[in-house]
Design an enzyme around this catalytic site. Structure first.
Site, short mmCIF file in Angstrom:
data_model
loop_
_atom_site.label_atom_id
_atom_site.label_comp_id
_atom_site.label_asym_id
_atom_site.label_seq_id
_atom_site.Cartn_x
_atom_site.Cartn_y
_atom_site.Cartn_z
N GLU A 186 -8.20 0.83 1.35
CA GLU A 186 -7.80 2.11 0.75
C GLU A 186 -7.58 2.01 -0.75
O GLU A 186 -7.89 2.94 -1.49
CB GLU A 186 -6.53 2.63 1.44
CG GLU A 186 -6.75 3.23 2.82
CD GLU A 186 -6.79 2.18 3.93
OE1 GLU A 186 -6.77 0.97 3.63
OE2 GLU A 186 -6.86 2.59 5.11
N HIS A 197 2.32 7.38 11.82
CA HIS A 197 1.19 8.30 11.98
C HIS A 197 1.64 9.75 11.86
O HIS A 197 0.95 10.64 12.34
CB HIS A 197 0.54 8.09 13.35
CG HIS A 197 -0.59 7.10 13.34
ND1 HIS A 197 -0.81 6.24 12.31
CD2 HIS A 197 -1.58 6.86 14.24
CE1 HIS A 197 -1.89 5.50 12.58
NE2 HIS A 197 -2.36 5.85 13.73
#
Lengths: 365, 326
Positions: A78, A147
């Protein structure tokens, strides 16, 4: 008798008849497709954007149409991939970098905050940075600690980044198009549950440009601002409030940065009460910013009652019994609104109505 | 040839010596990370590049900016924080840019521009442009995660990029041996699947190898890696020296100073030619500092310009918003 619930955008006169219905996920896909067709410099990448699940369908078909140079899955990197997106944008491409969870943005903070946000300013406007970061907030079915976070306020805090959190399929399409066409970095926040929402979406390309909120339901007694998924919950709460005679005006800020304070403050000047509901924590959050900005604007002009609702000040638990308590919902929003309107702890909690519950998502992911 | 190279190297050296001389007057209001001793790395690699090529650098970037032909007046004015600076006094010494010369940015955060360079390289390849990228960074940057992530991506996409590790052996005050389990930076680069080699600080040798490697990258061979050994003569940040701190001694610097490419090239020139170059450089530097001194500071209105392309999007919570909304 209740009307079926669809979160509809407040339309301008020229858009009063939109025949076609699309899901939020398909609206994202269509915006990406149309922008890629319009502009060959638009490219899409991120973990798994080219896999069979195609990010809940939001990137489906793009690989076949535009090929692997414009649509590609990335290494699990990322940080570097965000840095690469910055470099691509500096070179004149218009990247859309997709993150299936907003939590993963924390691996890319250096490039987002130290580089993307700063580039135009520290190079005194000599370069553009047309970069879109799509980031999803997860909820329910045990998404859990890593999440489920709504971290959009981190990015609102930093000058040089725009932040948009569309709540309807109409805005999902128009805001993504606007983000792609923008010459500055835009964080595009999608709530996972919103992907299932259906709504009217014009087929032709259009842009919902930065800096304008929508009044999604008119009312006189209280202003309720709902961010992202909480826009849906706020509109449901409005039905509970209507049953007890409270008329809530519901506002969707759509763009969190730049924020349309005028629309919100005008409403609060009328109602004298503001409840901001975020799909995030309240401390230093978008809700805190909106409440503070309205307070600054209207102090001395209007007596105000102010309240924020958001995640419980805990990590998100996975067990449904606790997860249910972690989030605001239509009933807790309605209860908070009533307390604000009546300026008392009424202890009221509306009876749950099945048609006002969340049923769209059953996991596993 | 050597006259031209000498001018390039000597000019950078003298510019930075002048910065160091002026610095204690507080007229330069930007932290400076001087390249003195390391000039040959930028000059040598840039000799192998073409005007259309693009470079990214680090906060120790004066040499790279000047080696690529960045405007000297605008650089000094930037250090002074003046409106005529290369970023109007908004970026300072650590964020020099010269898009017209393919200098596309430098970062104060170690390792950061390595990934930006790779993204730019992706765009060049995507558009079938014949240009390549040179990404400059230090030995410390090879310890950052973004270094490993970017090298993998560059090989995966066979990007037209030359990675240039400018190994001066120190990250601030900490020697490479105290930061890395093995000094084998090139081996690490090779493990990602690209050719890598270490070259010493000799300018002629560096130019020759850089030309060969750049030709391979330009021909579509994918990324390549050069580790160029060099030495920082001065302190990490600021105009002075740091031997008194005790983390290194002058004995370590001595061989590098003996091998100084600036002095070596000077010795190759005829005295009259050398004197002519040095006097022209002195004149140019005096002009640049006078330009910076005479330039105005930016107007107050500049504070909120360049946050976004659209000025009215700045701090919109306190402004009228919505003018261009549908």
């Amino acid at each position: 008798m209740l009307q079926p619930l669809t979160v509809r955008p407040a339309r301008s006169a020229g858009e009063s008849r939109i025949e076609r219905t699309l899901s939020y996920a398909d609206a994202i896909r269509e915006a990406a497709d149309q922008e890629m067709a319009r502009d060959p410099s638009v490219i899409v990448f991120g973990l798994d954007v080219d896999d069979p699940k195609a990010i809940q369908g939001t990137t489906r078909g793009l690989l076949d149409t535009y090929g692997p140079e414009r649509v590609f899955g990335t290494p699990l990197s990322e940080d570097a991939m965000t840095g690469a997106a910055v470099g691509m944008a500096l070179a004149g491409l218009r990247p859309i970098h997709v993150h299936i969870r907003m939590d993963f943005l924390l691996l890319a903070m250096n490039q987002l905050v130290n580089v993307a946000a700063k580039t135009r300013y520290m190079y005194s406007g000599q370069v553009h940075l047309p970069l879109v970061i799509r980031a999803m907030i997860g909820k329910s079915w045990g998404q859990g600690a890593q999440h489920s976070q709504g971290l959009h306020s981190f990015f609102m805090h930093v000058p040089g980044l725009k932040v948009v959190a569309p709540a309807t399929p109409f805005d999902a399409k128009g805001c993504l198009a606007a983000a792609v066409r923008d010459d500055d970095p835009v964080l595009y926040v999608e709530h996972r549950l919103l992907h299932f929402q259906q709504g009217p979406v014009p087929e032709a390309p259009y842009a919902v440009r930065p800096g304008k909120a929508r009044v999604t339901a008119a009312g006189e007694d209280i202003t309720v601002v709902g961010i992202s998924w909480m826009q849906v919950e706020c509109l449901r709460a409005r039905h509970y409030l209507a049953e007890i005679g409270i008329r809530a005006e519901v506002i969707d800020p759509v763009w969190l940065s730049p924020l349309d304070l005028n629309t919100i403050a005008e409403s609060v000047e009328k109602t004298g009460r503001l409840l901001v509901v975020d799909t995030a924590w309240t401390c230093c959050g978008a809700s805190a910013e909106i409440v503070a900005a309205v307070g600054e604007r209207l102090q001395g002009i209007r007596d105000l009652k102010l309240k924020r609702l958001g995640f419980a000040p805990t990590t998100c638990p996975t067990t449904p019994s606790l997860e249910e308590l972690f989030y605001p919902n239509a009933r807790t929003i309605a209860a908070a609104a009533r307390n604000l309107v009546e300026d008392a702890d009424t202890g009221w909690m509306p009876e749950e109505r099945p048609e006002l519950q969340e049923v769209a998502f059953r996991g596993p992911f | 040839m050597s006259a031209r190279l000498y001018r390039l190297l000597y000019r950078i050296r003298r510019v930075e010596e002048e910065i160091a001389r002026v610095y204690p007057t507080d007229r330069i209001r930007s932290p400076v990370h001087l390249s003195i001793g390391q000039e040959a790395v930028s000059v040598g690699v840039c000799e192998a590049l073409e005007p259309r090529d693009v470079v990214f650098g680090t906060y120790r970037g004066h040499a790279l900016y000047l080696a690529r032909g960045g405007d000297l007046r605008r650089m000094i004015a930037e250090l002074y924080g003046k409106a005529t600076g290369c970023t109007k006094g908004k970026g300072g010494s650590m964020h020099l840019i010269a898009p017209e010369r393919g200098v596309m940015g430098m970062s104060a955060v170690v390792g950061t521009t390595i990934a930006n360079a790779a993204g730019y390289a992706y765009a060049l390849k995507f558009r079938r442009e014949p240009a390549i990228i040179a990404s400059f960074f230090g030995d410390g940057a090879t310890e950052e995660g973004v270094f490993a992530e970017t090298l993998n991506f560059a090989v995966l996409k066979r990007l037209p990029i030359l990675f240039v590790c400018e190994n001066n052996q120190y990250a601030i005050h900490t020697h490479q041996s105290r930061r890395q389990g093995t000094p084998a930076i090139c081996q690490r680069a090779r493990a990602f699947g690209m050719p890598a080699e270490q070259v010493d600080g000799d300018l002629t040798g560096l130019i020759q190898r850089a030309r060969e490697v750049v030709a391979e990258v330009r021909a579509g061979g994918g990324p390549a890696f050069l580790e160029v050994m060099t030495y920082r003569w001065r302190e990490h940040v600021g105009p002075g020296f740091d031997y008194h701190l005790g983390f290194r001694d002058e004995g370590e610097a001595a061989p590098w100073i003996v091998a100084d490419p600036v002095a070596r090239l000077a010795a190759e020139l005829r005295p009259t030619e050398r004197a002519r170059i040095e006097s022209e450089v002195a004149e140019e530097i005096a002009d640049a500092f006078a330009f910076a001194e005479a330039s105005p500071f930016p107007a107050a209105a500049e504070l909120t310009l360049d946050v976004f392309k659209e000025e009215h999007h700045v701090a919109a919570t306190h402004r009228e918003a919505g003018a261009e909304c549908w």
